[in-house]
Design an enzyme around this catalytic site. Structure first.
Site, PDB file in Angstrom:
ATOM      1  CG  LEU A  23      -1.830  -1.304   1.454  1.00  0.00           C
ATOM      2  CD1 LEU A  23      -2.675  -0.919   2.552  1.00  0.00           C
ATOM      3  CD2 LEU A  23      -2.784  -1.423   0.166  1.00  0.00           C
ATOM      4  CG  HIS A  24       1.220   3.179  -3.376  1.00  0.00           C
ATOM      5  ND1 HIS A  24       0.148   4.375  -3.735  1.00  0.00           N
ATOM      6  CD2 HIS A  24       1.228   2.404  -4.267  1.00  0.00           C
ATOM      7  CE1 HIS A  24      -0.381   3.609  -5.031  1.00  0.00           C
ATOM      8  NE2 HIS A  24       0.217   2.412  -5.134  1.00  0.00           N
ATOM      9  N   GLY A  26      -1.470   6.369  -2.848  1.00  0.00           N
ATOM     10  CA  GLY A  26      -2.441   6.155  -3.566  1.00  0.00           C
ATOM     11  C   GLY A  26      -3.596   5.401  -2.962  1.00  0.00           C
ATOM     12  CG  HIS A  27      -3.087   1.190  -2.442  1.00  0.00           C
ATOM     13  ND1 HIS A  27      -1.619   0.871  -2.587  1.00  0.00           N
ATOM     14  CD2 HIS A  27      -3.705   0.440  -3.328  1.00  0.00           C
ATOM     15  CE1 HIS A  27      -1.619  -0.141  -3.748  1.00  0.00           C
ATOM     16  NE2 HIS A  27      -2.778  -0.299  -4.125  1.00  0.00           N
ATOM     17  CE  LYS A 139      -0.947   3.345 -10.893  1.00  0.00           C
ATOM     18  NZ  LYS A 139      -0.695   2.211 -11.750  1.00  0.00           N
ATOM     19  CG  ASP A 140      -4.639   0.185 -12.461  1.00  0.00           C
ATOM     20  OD1 ASP A 140      -3.938  -0.203 -13.018  1.00  0.00           O
ATOM     21  OD2 ASP A 140      -4.588   0.419 -11.107  1.00  0.00           O
ATOM     22  CB  SER A 176       2.677  -1.563  -5.708  1.00  0.00           C
ATOM     23  OG  SER A 176       1.378  -1.236  -4.868  1.00  0.00           O
ATOM     24  NE  ARG A 177       2.904  -3.230 -12.188  1.00  0.00           N
ATOM     25  CZ  ARG A 177       2.731  -4.566 -12.538  1.00  0.00           C
ATOM     26  NH1 ARG A 177       4.027  -5.095 -13.042  1.00  0.00           N
ATOM     27  NH2 ARG A 177       1.678  -5.136 -12.450  1.00  0.00           N
TER      28      ARG A 177
HETATM   29  O1  PAF Z   1      -5.877  -2.831  -8.961  1.00  0.00           O
HETATM   30  C1  PAF Z   1      -5.306  -3.954  -8.475  1.00  0.00           C
HETATM   31  O2  PAF Z   1      -4.478  -3.809  -7.473  1.00  0.00           O
HETATM   32  C2  PAF Z   1      -6.076  -5.214  -8.814  1.00  0.00           C
HETATM   33  O3  PAF Z   1      -6.053  -5.236 -10.238  1.00  0.00           O
HETATM   34  C3  PAF Z   1      -7.234  -5.417  -8.288  1.00  0.00           C
HETATM   35  C4  PAF Z   1      -8.304  -4.931  -8.525  1.00  0.00           C
HETATM   36  C5  PAF Z   1      -6.980  -5.664  -6.698  1.00  0.00           C
HETATM   37  C6  PAF Z   1      -7.561  -7.168  -8.496  1.00  0.00           C
HETATM   38  O4  PAF Z   1      -6.781  -7.924  -8.081  1.00  0.00           O
END
Ligand code: PAF
Length: 272
Positions: A23-24, A26-27, A139-140, A176-177
């Site tokens: 967790l960073h 952003g999370h 971001k995703d 996280s990367r």
């Molecule tokens: O975005 C993520 O971290 C992952 O794709 C998720 C939504 C937790 C599903 O594994």
């Protein structure tokens, strides 16, 4: 999950923040957003093997469980759900969720099976936790739109809340990367944000050709010779289909590799 049964009678609004841990900030902003909209906040923490193509990407994914727990506690998370892989998937699991349109291009094009893994785990998490709402980061961008589509098409009674991209002070989108990048690559990675900002400026100055915008972005990224571009696209914000001229809102999305670390970023290009 007995907790989910109990909550149906006694708890108020429940929010789920699905994560893969490490967790960073952003999370944490997603968790805070969840906290503002719900009475109970559940954070799931599961590095989902079925959404990784390359085994090395899965094994090198950062794992920081103790730190994650402490961060969740500090933010007043009510439940941290961190199941082990053998509890999540039966060895002979044979039912999967396949989204067939939005997942064709972008990350779906370069990572076959990725969104099948994402949709399947997200639906499983929804079934376990039975949240009223779930928060996903912008971001995703493709993931977010696919999950919204899954919720619509499968009549899932979960409200999807979008959490804004959180950036480091130099503009790099938090991920996280990022912690897998060397110092040099970390400094180079800011070029992704610079390219996005340039594209937004060109749009403000009147550029409407997506080909010109994409080429400008690629040129900027090329300033870092070690950076490998996976894709630079401008697509319709809803359908994720390529567009030639900017309409009311299009999505600029970028995926690159730096030192074999995959980084993605995006921005909605708005006119006017
Ligand atoms: O975005 C993520 O971290 C992952 O794709 C998720 C939504 C937790 C599903 O594994």
């Amino acid at each position: 999950m007995d907790w989910a049964k109990e909550r149906r009678c006694c708890l108020g609004r429940v929010a789920l923040v699905p994560t893969m841990g490490a967790l960073h900030v952003g999370h944490l902003s997603l968790i805070e957003l969840a906290r503002m909209q719900a009475d109970e906040v559940v954070v799931s923490l599961f590095v989902n093997p079925t959404q990784f193509g390359e085994v090395s990407d899965l094994t090198s994914y950062p794992k920081t469980l103790e730190q994650d727990k402490a961060r969740c506690e500090a933010l007043g998370v009510d439940v941290l759900f961190a199941p082990s892989a053998d509890r999540v998937y039966a060895p002979d699991a044979s039912v999967w969720i396949d989204e067939e349109q939005l997942s064709r291009g972008l990350c779906g094009g370069s990572r076959p099976g990725h969104f099948r893994g994402v949709c399947t785990i997200v639906l499983k998490l929804f079934n376990w936790v039975q949240p009223d709402l779930a928060v996903f980061g912008e971001k995703d961008a493709q993931q977010l739109r696919i999950i919204e589509r899954m919720v619509r098409d499968l009549n899932i009674a979960v409200e999807i809340v979008r959490g804004e991209i959180v950036r480091e002070s130099d503009g790099l989108a938090m991920s996280s990367r990022n912690q897998r990048l060397s110092k040099v690559a970390r400094a180079d990675a800011v070029v992704i944000y610079e390219a996005i900002e340039l594209a937004k400026k060109w749009v403000e100055q009147g550029e409407r050709s997506t080909e010109v915008l994409m080429q400008g972005v690629r040129d900027r990224l090329a300033r870092v010779p070690s950076l490998i571009v996976d894709y630079v696209v401008v697509v319709d914000d809803v359908t994720l289909e390529p567009v030639e001229q900017l309409g009311s809102s299009a999505l600029l999305a970028i995926a690159v590799k730096l030192e074999s670390v995959r980084l993605i970023d995006n921005s909605v290009l708005r006119l006017g």
